[in-house]
Structures are given as C-alpha cells and as structure tokens.
Design a protein around this motif. Structure first.
Motif, PDB file in Angstrom:
ATOM      1  N   ASN A 171      52.426  -3.040  16.682  1.00 17.46           N
ATOM      2  CA  ASN A 171      51.975  -2.676  15.343  1.00 17.46           C
ATOM      3  C   ASN A 171      51.408  -1.259  15.324  1.00 17.46           C
ATOM      4  OD1 ASN A 171      50.239  -2.366  13.015  1.00 17.46           O
ATOM      5  ND2 ASN A 171      50.596  -4.520  12.649  1.00 17.46           N
ATOM      6  N   ILE A 172      50.593  -0.934  16.305  1.00 14.70           N
ATOM      7  CA  ILE A 172      49.992   0.401  16.365  1.00 14.70           C
ATOM      8  C   ILE A 172      51.071   1.478  16.508  1.00 14.70           C
ATOM      9  CG2 ILE A 172      48.586   1.937  17.829  1.00 14.70           C
ATOM     10  CD1 ILE A 172      46.877   0.123  16.110  1.00 14.70           C
ATOM     11  N   LEU A 173      52.055   1.221  17.366  1.00 13.82           N
ATOM     12  CA  LEU A 173      53.071   2.248  17.639  1.00 13.82           C
ATOM     13  C   LEU A 173      54.096   2.418  16.529  1.00 13.82           C
ATOM     14  CD1 LEU A 173      53.666   1.638  21.432  1.00 13.82           C
ATOM     15  CD2 LEU A 173      52.409   3.510  20.358  1.00 13.82           C
ATOM     16  N   VAL A 221      50.590 -17.537  11.669  1.00 11.58           N
ATOM     17  CA  VAL A 221      50.771 -17.772  13.107  1.00 11.58           C
ATOM     18  C   VAL A 221      50.037 -16.695  13.910  1.00 11.58           C
ATOM     19  CG1 VAL A 221      52.468 -17.899  14.973  1.00 11.58           C
ATOM     20  CG2 VAL A 221      52.968 -18.945  12.766  1.00 11.58           C
ATOM     21  N   ILE A 222      50.127 -15.454  13.467  1.00  6.63           N
ATOM     22  CA  ILE A 222      49.441 -14.363  14.161  1.00  6.63           C
ATOM     23  C   ILE A 222      47.925 -14.526  14.037  1.00  6.63           C
ATOM     24  CG2 ILE A 222      49.034 -11.861  14.164  1.00  6.63           C
ATOM     25  CD1 ILE A 222      51.982 -11.498  13.519  1.00  6.63           C
ATOM     26  N   ARG A 282      51.558   1.983  12.217  1.00  6.38           N
ATOM     27  CA  ARG A 282      50.378   2.769  11.880  1.00  6.38           C
ATOM     28  C   ARG A 282      50.690   4.241  11.975  1.00  6.38           C
ATOM     29  NH1 ARG A 282      45.483   0.164  12.680  1.00  6.38           N
ATOM     30  NH2 ARG A 282      44.686   1.855  11.464  1.00  6.38           N
ATOM     31  N   LYS A 283      50.112   5.025  11.104  1.00  3.58           N
ATOM     32  CA  LYS A 283      50.368   6.470  11.061  1.00  3.58           C
ATOM     33  C   LYS A 283      49.323   7.274  11.840  1.00  3.58           C
ATOM     34  CE  LYS A 283      53.798   5.995   8.210  1.00  3.58           C
ATOM     35  NZ  LYS A 283      54.999   5.534   8.842  1.00  3.58           N
ATOM     36  N   LYS A 286      42.481  -4.108  10.318  1.00  2.00           N
ATOM     37  CA  LYS A 286      43.088  -3.009   9.565  1.00  2.00           C
ATOM     38  C   LYS A 286      44.614  -3.096   9.525  1.00  2.00           C
ATOM     39  CE  LYS A 286      39.385   0.262  10.544  1.00  2.00           C
ATOM     40  NZ  LYS A 286      39.077   1.572  11.125  1.00  2.00           N
ATOM     41  N   CYS A 287      45.187  -4.015  10.275  1.00  2.00           N
ATOM     42  CA  CYS A 287      46.646  -4.178  10.327  1.00  2.00           C
ATOM     43  C   CYS A 287      47.071  -5.168   9.247  1.00  2.00           C
ATOM     44  CB  CYS A 287      47.076  -4.660  11.708  1.00  2.00           C
ATOM     45  SG  CYS A 287      46.592  -3.564  13.047  1.00  2.00           S
ATOM     46  N   ASP A 288      47.275  -4.662   8.054  1.00  2.00           N
ATOM     47  CA  ASP A 288      47.551  -5.522   6.909  1.00  2.00           C
ATOM     48  C   ASP A 288      48.781  -6.396   7.091  1.00  2.00           C
ATOM     49  OD1 ASP A 288      45.357  -4.519   5.539  1.00  2.00           O
ATOM     50  OD2 ASP A 288      46.523  -2.875   4.691  1.00  2.00           O
ATOM     51  N   ASN A 289      49.818  -5.879   7.712  1.00  2.00           N
ATOM     52  CA  ASN A 289      51.025  -6.681   7.881  1.00  2.00           C
ATOM     53  C   ASN A 289      50.815  -7.847   8.843  1.00  2.00           C
ATOM     54  OD1 ASN A 289      50.780  -4.688   9.883  1.00  2.00           O
ATOM     55  ND2 ASN A 289      52.922  -4.915  10.452  1.00  2.00           N
TER      56      ASN A 289
END
Length: 179
Positions: A151-153, A107-108, A156-157, A98-101
């Motif tokens: 990324n979550i912190l 690499v990620i 993400r909203k 769900k983390c589009d970026n």
C-alpha cells in the motif's frame, strides 16, 4: 474435539471483526509502550511463578517436565532487532489508519486487529514459555507487512514514507542474507 487452550482465543472472535481499535491509534501506541516497558516485569513474574501458573491453567504435568525456567538467557538479552521491529510496529500502527483503501476491507481489518493483538502479546510473553501462544499471530505479522508495504509503495504519494518502506525492506533482505 478442540484443545482446551483454544478457549483463550474465544473472546478474540468478538474483538477482531470491529474497527474500533484501529481508529484509536493513540490508545494502541499507549498499550504498545506499556506492554513493551513492563514486559521485563511480566517476564520475570511468569518465569518465577510458572509452576503455579501452569497448575492453574491445567498444565501442571508440563511444568514438572521443565527443568530450569530461569535459564532462558536469550530472553534477557536485547539487540538492535528488538528496536527495529518496535520502529516498524509503531510506524504501521501510526500509518495504517491513513490507508483509506485498506480500511474498507473487513478481512484486512480483521488481520490488522489480530496483528496488533499479537504484537501486544509478544511484548508481554517474549522469552517465556507462554510465548508459544503467540506463534499463530507471528504469521499474521508477515501478511500485514506485505499489505502495508504494498500500500505504501503503490498507493501513497508521500515520498518519505516510500523511502522509509524501501529502507526497511532492504534491511529485511540484509538480515535474511546475513542470518
């Protein structure tokens, strides 16, 4: 000039550069649960047949130097830490797609695939002398945790995910201070 055990990782070169695994999170969770649940059976099989397995892969001398494979008491013990990491791993597997970026960075994606393979291998080999091959993947786990929690912190909203991430980080800090 390479050690022969490095050939085990050769097939990974063709696997880790693709995002096909990342897009199939139900498959990942299924494989995770199968390896987690069957790990006791695999572990007992490996411990009971270690001499034969070592001889097959060319480590017969190493097997002869091991006195008592069955006396790995910590491998049979379970604790809250096992389930804590299980919850984190399953949450990352479920949320990472769900983390589009993150999905746009090759690499990620490569790091995530190595992380997932390490988690599966750890489920199978934990507590055995074959756990040694998973040491390299454990360092990747730290990288994925850092990328994922950041990324979550910050991207993400979803407040619930943020609270869960802060709680997990607090537990990590408590474990660090306690141990």
């Amino acid at each position: 000039t390479l050690h022969k055990s490095s050939l085990v990782l050769l097939p990974l070169y063709f696997i880790v550069n693709n995002d096909w695994l990342l897009r199939h999170r139900f498959l990942q969770i299924g494989v995770y649960f199968v390896t987690f649940t069957l790990s006791v059976v695999f572990r007992d099989f490996i411990i009971n047949n270690a001499n034969i397995l070592f001889a097959i892969i060319g480590y017969g001398d190493y097997a002869n130097s091991i006195d008592n494979l069955a006396e790995i008491s910590w491998a049979k013990e379970g604790g809250i830490g096992i389930y804590f990491f299980m919850i984190i791993d399953l949450w990352i597997i479920w949320q990472f797609v769900k983390c589009d970026n993150l999905l746009s960075n090759k690499v990620i994606i490569c790091f995530y695939n190595l992380y997932y393979l390490g988690v599966v291998i750890a489920n199978i080999t934990v507590g055995t002398y074959f756990d040694r091959m998973n040491v390299y993947f454990q360092h990747i786990r730290i990288v994925i945790y850092a990328i994922f929690f950041y990324n979550i912190l910050f991207y993400r909203k979803n407040l619930l995910n943020r609270m869960f991430a802060v709680t997990i980080m607090a537990v990590f800090i408590i474990f660090f201070l306690y141990i």
